[in-house]
Design an enzyme around this catalytic site. Sequence first.
Site, short mmCIF file in Angstrom:
data_model
loop_
_atom_site.label_atom_id
_atom_site.label_comp_id
_atom_site.label_asym_id
_atom_site.label_seq_id
_atom_site.Cartn_x
_atom_site.Cartn_y
_atom_site.Cartn_z
CB SER A 135 -0.90 -0.03 1.25
OG SER A 135 -1.71 1.12 1.31
CE LYS A 161 -4.80 -0.14 0.14
NZ LYS A 161 -5.50 -1.03 1.11
CG LEU A 162 -1.18 3.93 -6.82
CD1 LEU A 162 -1.30 4.83 -8.05
CD2 LEU A 162 0.23 3.96 -6.27
CE LYS A 163 -4.20 3.40 2.17
NZ LYS A 163 -5.49 2.89 2.67
CG ASP A 189 -7.94 2.04 0.36
OD1 ASP A 189 -9.09 2.53 0.45
OD2 ASP A 189 -7.39 1.43 1.31
CG ASN A 191 -8.52 4.67 3.42
OD1 ASN A 191 -7.42 4.76 2.87
ND2 ASN A 191 -8.86 3.63 4.16
CD GLU A 214 -8.94 -1.14 0.24
OE1 GLU A 214 -7.96 -1.32 -0.53
OE2 GLU A 214 -8.85 -1.28 1.47
CG ASP A 239 -10.86 -1.46 4.36
OD1 ASP A 239 -11.21 -2.01 5.41
OD2 ASP A 239 -9.78 -0.84 4.28
CE LYS A 263 -7.77 -2.90 6.26
NZ LYS A 263 -8.00 -1.44 6.31
N GLY A 291 -4.55 -4.70 5.67
CA GLY A 291 -3.51 -4.49 6.67
C GLY A 291 -3.79 -3.25 7.49
#
Length: 370
Positions: A135, A161-163, A189, A191, A214, A239, A263, A291
Amino acid sequence: MKIEGLELRWASLPLVGTFRTSFGSETTRDLLLLRLVTDRAEGWSECVAMTAPVYSPEYVDAAAHVIEHVLFPEIAALSDPDVHAVSRAMQRFHGHQMAKAALETAFLDAELRSLDLSLARYLGGAVDRVASGVSVGIMDSVPQLLDAVGGYLDQGYVRIKLKIEPGWDVEPVRAVRERFGDDVPLQVDANTAYTVGDARQLAKLDPFDLLLIEQPLPEDDLLGHARLARQIRTPVCLDESITSAKVAADAISLGACAIVNIKPGRVGGYLESRRVHDVCQAHGVPVWCGGMLETGVGRAANLALASLPGFTLPGDTSASDRYFHRDVTEPFTIENGHVRVPTGPGIGITPVPEILHELTTDTRWLPANG
Ligand code: NPQ
Ligand code: MG
């Protein structure tokens, strides 16, 4: 087994670099480790709650409080419990999945050690190593991001995985594709940083052939995710939204997700994680292991889970040095893009006493008959 007591242990680990997501920048990992003492064996676990409630409503001090004052007294009163009795005893309390997961896992580790059985075998693990992704946080510039991604690819990570967040989405994805090509397994992702109104912006990610996006929308917006999924080509993965096997089943039925990030902390433990896995497998929905910047204690247990057959996508189960200069256990390493699943009894690993001692900021012993 007879529970004799629980040790709470707080520690603080500096991260190798700042990790920026759409909810903030982290420079240290505040840890809460549990050591459950029984008449047969000791069990270890790591609570994945963060310092502040920015990822989920839980945070370290609240988790420690609810463990000490609510959850542990309840399970300490059980006579001759097994892990199912422990899990059931905590069910009448609402929420606090990360705290419950930590306590259940410490007990499960002790129980499995007393049975000389590894967590991977107990859960139904099918492989001895798992493909590992990484990540990558939001950066100040695209060149900086490309350096970081290049470094991880050199280390052998099989998936990036790019935030992302509004203002840092299409440009970094395009830059990574242009530099490293179309064959790199790539996902993003958010968030929860977007709204359904951003569907047209998120559809601009369509040409880049991402594995998944995500958690683009807030955690309680299953319907929004279902609507968004019909407006973009990138598969939607959830997630934060997935807090139980029931919610996973609902999300799948609604068309809110095509892929699920599991998770254990978020769903209340490894038993519920396996149920999420089973529900997804029954629907043909791929899962992967997320994670929470775990040390070796939490990482070991996640690797056992990630060895189940439904985990068909690489997880955020990176090597210890992705986050820490020095782990509290023997470090996990990446070999040919994979991390080994521990084979010893229980989670298969314990903290190195000297390292743990050095990093510990506080401890508290809770006797079972206290
Ligand atoms: C995610 N993790 O999948 C999270 C969220 C996250 C590896 O991307 C400190 C502790 C900082 C836990 C930052 C990854 C964190 C954290 C992000 C968890 O959404
Ligand atoms: Mg996530």
